[in-house]
Scaffold this active site. Structure first.
Site, PDB file in Angstrom:
ATOM      1  N   ASP A  62       9.742  30.935  33.263  1.00  0.00           N
ATOM      2  CA  ASP A  62      10.538  31.202  32.060  1.00  0.00           C
ATOM      3  C   ASP A  62      11.746  30.278  31.907  1.00  0.00           C
ATOM      4  O   ASP A  62      12.612  30.527  31.062  1.00  0.00           O
ATOM      5  CB  ASP A  62      11.023  32.660  32.085  1.00  0.00           C
ATOM      6  CG  ASP A  62       9.918  33.637  31.703  1.00  0.00           C
ATOM      7  OD1 ASP A  62       9.325  33.455  30.624  1.00  0.00           O
ATOM      8  OD2 ASP A  62       9.660  34.579  32.479  1.00  0.00           O
ATOM      9  N   HIS A 163      15.997  41.556  24.253  1.00  0.00           N
ATOM     10  CA  HIS A 163      17.421  41.223  24.355  1.00  0.00           C
ATOM     11  C   HIS A 163      18.146  41.590  23.058  1.00  0.00           C
ATOM     12  O   HIS A 163      17.518  41.705  22.009  1.00  0.00           O
ATOM     13  CB  HIS A 163      17.596  39.706  24.535  1.00  0.00           C
ATOM     14  CG  HIS A 163      17.166  39.180  25.863  1.00  0.00           C
ATOM     15  ND1 HIS A 163      16.254  38.155  25.991  1.00  0.00           N
ATOM     16  CD2 HIS A 163      17.535  39.514  27.122  1.00  0.00           C
ATOM     17  CE1 HIS A 163      16.087  37.890  27.284  1.00  0.00           C
ATOM     18  NE2 HIS A 163      16.845  38.696  27.991  1.00  0.00           N
ATOM     19  N   CYS A 248      16.836  31.229  22.125  1.00  0.00           N
ATOM     20  CA  CYS A 248      16.784  31.191  23.591  1.00  0.00           C
ATOM     21  C   CYS A 248      16.413  29.825  24.160  1.00  0.00           C
ATOM     22  O   CYS A 248      16.504  29.619  25.360  1.00  0.00           O
ATOM     23  CB  CYS A 248      15.861  32.260  24.115  1.00  0.00           C
ATOM     24  SG  CYS A 248      14.223  32.128  23.487  1.00  0.00           S
TER      25      CYS A 248
END
Ligand SMILES: NC(=O)NCCC[C@H](N)C(=O)O
Length: 258
Positions: A62, A163, A248
Site C-alpha cells: 500500500d 478514512h 491519498c
C-alpha cells in the site's frame, strides 16, 4: 514564498496485495496502475506542483498511498503510525524525505495510531477522523503536536468508510463536501455541501479554482463547475479498487518557506 511541492511514491510490484476493508477485492492490473499513477503525477506537475518521489517501499503493497504516512501543518511533518500493521514500515522513507526538505519532524508514538487519510485541514481547523485506523491516543497526539502552533483539532467519528477523507474533503472556500450516505455526522462541519457520488467527495486543491478529482464522479464535477470551480479529472480506477482516492496519492507541502 509558499511552496508547491508534492510528495508522491510510485506503486510497487506487490500493489495487488494491498488492503481492502469496506469493498470486495477486485483484480488489480499493476501495469495499468503505474500508467494511472504517471498520469496523476503529470497532472500535478502540469498545474505547477513540483513532485518529489519518496524512495519506493516495494515490500509494502500500500506504499503508493503516501498520504497516510505523514501529516503536514505549517513546516511540521508529523510522521504517522499507520493503524494497519502491514503499513508501519512505509513511514521510513517518508521521514527521510521530509527531513531533507527542511521540515521539522515529529512522530505519533505507540499506543497511538494515525493514518494521514484521517486528517482534513481547513484553514487552521484540523478535523481528525476517529475510525478503523486512527485511535484516541493518535488523535490526542495530533492535538499535542499542532494545537500549540495555532491549530484547532476537531474529532470526527468515521464508521462507514476507511478514512475521514474517504468521506469528506473541502473546496477552496472551506466548504466541506461529502456523499451523505458515507458521512457519519455532517452537522459537525460549519458549511457542508452534499455531492451526488461517493468519489465526488474527494478533491485535491490544485490552486485557484482548480480541483483534481476522479473521473468516476461526473455529476459532482458538473456541480463544482456550476459553482465556478474547475474540475480536472484523472482516471485512478486501479487505486479505487483498493479504497484509494485522489487525495491519498500525494502529500502537498504548501507552507514550507524556502
Ligand atoms: N488515504 C487513503 O484514502 N488511503 C487509502 C489507503 C488504501 C489502502 N488499501 C489501505 O487500506 O490502507
Amino acid at each position: 514564498m509558499p511552496s508547491r511541492k508534492a510528495l508522491v511514491r510510485r506503486p510497487g510490484p506487490r500493489l495487488a496485495e494491498g488492503l481492502v476493508t469496506h469493498v470486495e477485492r477486485e483484480k488489480i492490473d499493476v501495469d495499468l496502475a503505474l500508467e494511472q499513477w504517471e498520469a496523476y503525477t503529470e497532472t500535478l506537475r502540469a498545474h505547477g506542483w513540483e513532485t518529489i518521489e519518496v524512495d519506493p517501499a516495494d515490500d509494502c503493497p500500500d506504499a503508493v498511498f503516501v498520504e497516510d504516512t505523514v501529516v503536514m501543518y505549517r513546516n511540521v511533518a508529523l510522521i504517522a503510525r499507520p493503524g494497519a500493521e502491514s503499513r508501519r514500515e512505509e513511514t521510513d522513507g517518508v521521514e527521510e524525505a521530509v527531513a531533507r526538505l527542511g521540515c521539522s519532524v515529529n512522530w505519533i508514538w505507540e499506543p497511538g495510531t494515525l493514518d494521514g487519510g484521517d486528517v482534513l485541514k481547513v484553514g487552521d481547523t484540523i478535523y481528525v477522523g476517529r475510525g478503523g485506523r486512527t485511535n484516541a491516543a493518535g488523535l490526542q497526539q495530533v492535538r499535542a503536536a499542532f494545537e500549540p502552533l495555532g491549530a484547532r483539532v476537531v474529532a470526527v467519528p468515521v464508521s462507514k468508510v476507511l478514512h475521514l477523507k474517504s468521506a469528506v474533503t473541502a473546496l477552496p472556500d472551506g466548504t466541506v463536501i461529502g456523499h451523505i450516505p458515507k458521512v457519519d455526522r455532517p452537522s459537525l462541519f460549519p458549511r457542508f455541501l452534499s455531492v451526488p457520488e461517493e468519489a465526488g467527495s474527494h478533491v485535491v486543491l490544485l490552486g485557484g479554482p482548480k480541483l483534481l478529482m476522479s473521473a468516476t464522479a461526473p455529476r459532482s464535477a458538473e456541480l463544482f463547475a456550476d459553482l465556478g470551480l474547475e474540475p480536472v479529472t484523472v482516471d485512478i480506477g486501479e487505486f479505487e479498487k483498493l479504497e484509494g482516492c485522489v487525495t491519498c496519492l500525494s502529500v502537498r507541502l504548501r507552507e514550507l518557506y524556502a
